[in-house]
Design an enzyme around this catalytic site. Structure first.
Site, mmCIF file in Angstrom:
data_model
loop_
_atom_site.group_PDB
_atom_site.id
_atom_site.type_symbol
_atom_site.label_atom_id
_atom_site.label_comp_id
_atom_site.label_asym_id
_atom_site.label_seq_id
_atom_site.Cartn_x
_atom_site.Cartn_y
_atom_site.Cartn_z
ATOM 1 N N LYS A 26 0.836 -1.206 0.000
ATOM 2 C CA LYS A 26 0.000 0.000 0.000
ATOM 3 C C LYS A 26 0.864 1.247 0.000
ATOM 4 C CE LYS A 26 -1.253 1.866 3.669
ATOM 5 N NZ LYS A 26 -0.860 2.993 4.560
ATOM 6 N N SER A 27 1.908 1.259 0.832
ATOM 7 C CA SER A 27 2.758 2.446 0.942
ATOM 8 C C SER A 27 3.426 2.771 -0.383
ATOM 9 C CB SER A 27 3.812 2.237 2.034
ATOM 10 O OG SER A 27 3.205 2.080 3.294
ATOM 11 N N ARG A 125 -7.727 11.931 13.553
ATOM 12 C CA ARG A 125 -6.307 11.746 13.260
ATOM 13 C C ARG A 125 -5.626 13.098 13.095
ATOM 14 N NH1 ARG A 125 -4.996 6.931 9.132
ATOM 15 N NH2 ARG A 125 -3.043 7.106 10.299
ATOM 16 N N GLN A 174 4.379 10.410 7.796
ATOM 17 C CA GLN A 174 3.586 10.819 6.631
ATOM 18 C C GLN A 174 3.562 12.330 6.463
ATOM 19 O OE1 GLN A 174 -0.224 8.980 7.289
ATOM 20 N NE2 GLN A 174 0.416 6.998 6.460
ATOM 21 N N GLU A 322 4.051 0.061 12.119
ATOM 22 C CA GLU A 322 2.843 -0.512 11.526
ATOM 23 C C GLU A 322 2.728 -2.015 11.790
ATOM 24 O OE1 GLU A 322 5.858 -0.780 8.102
ATOM 25 O OE2 GLU A 322 5.451 0.526 9.804
ATOM 26 N N HIS A 349 -2.798 6.749 14.873
ATOM 27 C CA HIS A 349 -3.052 5.954 13.668
ATOM 28 C C HIS A 349 -4.558 5.788 13.468
ATOM 29 C CE1 HIS A 349 0.986 4.134 12.328
ATOM 30 N NE2 HIS A 349 1.212 5.267 12.968
#
Length: 437
Positions: A26-27, A125, A174, A322, A349
């Site tokens: 995904k990243s 978030r 991020q 993660e 998260h």
């Protein structure tokens, strides 16, 4: 709320033995999608993940003007046009951190207006450092909810963007990656300085820099807190996405806790994915790890399964937060005490993962204490329970690992795994030989 998913229990059926092909990262998928959408020509991405998070990124980039089409298992991307449409892009971030943190700097660098919101949980978030970065890039930000959170509106600025940007990425890498991905669009490039006390998930920042290099954007890193991004359009090319090594974790954990054997094909020799940490972490629980001749990674659990696990003492997960829920699940099955540290940032998260893990592992009978930067877990977990997932995909996959050993585990909203791992229940049952591929 649908009925809870009964996590398959291994019981007397013996160790898990399987080969499991996991979908793309995904990243990496969402970083490549973003850069392809601002590249200098159309391009193709092979092996991209098809999940809720990647679909949300595709929809966001389409709203900004990119054309993204599927051809077989490939994605064909035509970049965002030079001239904006004049109307703000309306974007739903869902619960995808990469969308809510990467798209605002991109919109500011493109000079596009933006209306951005997401799931109810997304509004909790943290977004403050991203929004401050957008202001430094010359755009105006209107926060329509709580300060430093979604929903927000971004209005293009009329003045020049800063040539040097300061950002506190202590809460999430991020924040920093989003700025780095957009920085090359600025006429003079951008110098980015991290001003926080710590930087979590450093491999994800290295991943961002490496992906930029694949597009011809060579980022200088003169000191541990500074990145210098040159100006220029990313160079179009055929991109290939690696398997998601973090998502491989629950399947590898199945081998560890049952004393079995699981292979993940196509494990990269070199990678910036934080999930590569499994190779060093799993032996600390008593497993063996080796590469296969055809390029896979094979993990074998200790004979005797969960009863033979070794509690490894302290594990610093600062670089790979993660994977913490899966590590916590293995630790909760160990007859001993494990301390997980370096993961205070997990409170921001998909949910407050530290509080969620503490609550759910305690529900299963594992002694669990939340600390300032992690968890202290004393196993083994042994009680049947209905486990909440808090709309967090990694809480659901961790519950599946626990259910292999603890009978009677029911998983609420297992469908949340679709965020990054499509059809997780089917993959899990196929690994166990309960469903044909």
């Amino acid at each position: 709320m649908p009925d809870p998913w009964p996590a398959p229990h291994r019981g007397t059926e013996g160790p898990v033995r399987a080969v499991v092909a996991v979908p793309g990262s995904k990243s990496l998928t969402n970083r490549h999608l973003l850069l392809a959408a601002i590249a200098d020509a159309p391009m193709r991405i092979r092996g991209a993940l098809d999940s809720r998070d990647s679909r949300l990124m595709i929809d966001a980039l389409r709203a900004l003007g990119a054309r993204i089409e599927q051809e077989g298992r490939d994605l064909l991307i035509t970049p965002v046009p030079e001239e904006p449409s004049g109307q703000p892009a309306v974007i739903d971030a869902g619960l995808a951190g990469t969308v809510m943190r990467f798209i605002p700097p991109l919109a500011a660098a493109l000079g596009r207006g933006l209306v951005l919101d997401g799931d109810a949980a997304a509004r909790k978030r943290p977004m403050g450092p991203v929004l401050e970065a957008v202001r430094q890039l010359g755009a105006r930000v209107h926060e329509d909810g709580e300060a430093g959170a979604l929903p927000v509106r971004i209005v293009p600025g009329t003045g020049p963007a800063a040539s040097e940007l300061r950002i506190d990425a202590s809460g999430s890498s991020q924040f920093l990656s989003g700025v780095l991905l957009a920085a090359a669009l600025l006429p003079g490039g951008l110098t980015v300085r991290h001003v926080g006390e710590q930087l979590p998930s450093v491999p994800h920042v290295r991943m961002t820099v490496q992906v930029l290099a694949e597009y011809g954007i060579d980022v200088a890193h003169p000191d541990p807190t500074t990145w210098v991004v040159p100006a220029g359009r990313p160079r179009a090319h055929d991109a290939v996405i690696e398997p998601d090594l973090s998502n491989a974790g629950p399947f590898l954990a199945a081998a560890v806790v049952t004393g079995g054997d699981v292979e993940i094909p196509d494990w990269p020799q070199r990678t910036t994915q934080g999930g590569d940490a499994w190779r060093e972490l799993l032996p600390r629980f008593g497993a063996s790890v080796r590469r296969t001749p055809d390029g896979g990674l094979r993990v074998t659990g200790p004979a005797g399964g969960a009863r033979a696990l070794t509690a490894p003492g302290e594990i610093d997960l600062r670089a790979a937060g993660e994977i913490a829920p899966t590590v916590a699940a293995i630790a909760a099955l160990c007859p001993g005490t494990t301390r997980l540290s370096g993961i205070a940032h997990l409170r921001g998260h998909e949910t407050d993962r530290l509080a969620a893990l503490a609550a759910e592992l305690t529900r299963l009978g594992a002694g669990t204490e939340e600390t300032a930067d992690g968890l202290v877990i004393t196993g083994p977990a042994h009680r049947a329970a209905r486990m909440r997932t808090y709309e967090d995909h990694r809480m659901a996959t961790a519950a599946a690992v626990l259910g292999l050993i603890v009978p009677g585990v029911l998983v609420e909203n297992v469908a949340t795994t679709g965020k990054t791992l499509p059809d997780f229940p089917g993959l899990w049952r196929r690994m166990l030989g309960e469903e044909r591929a």
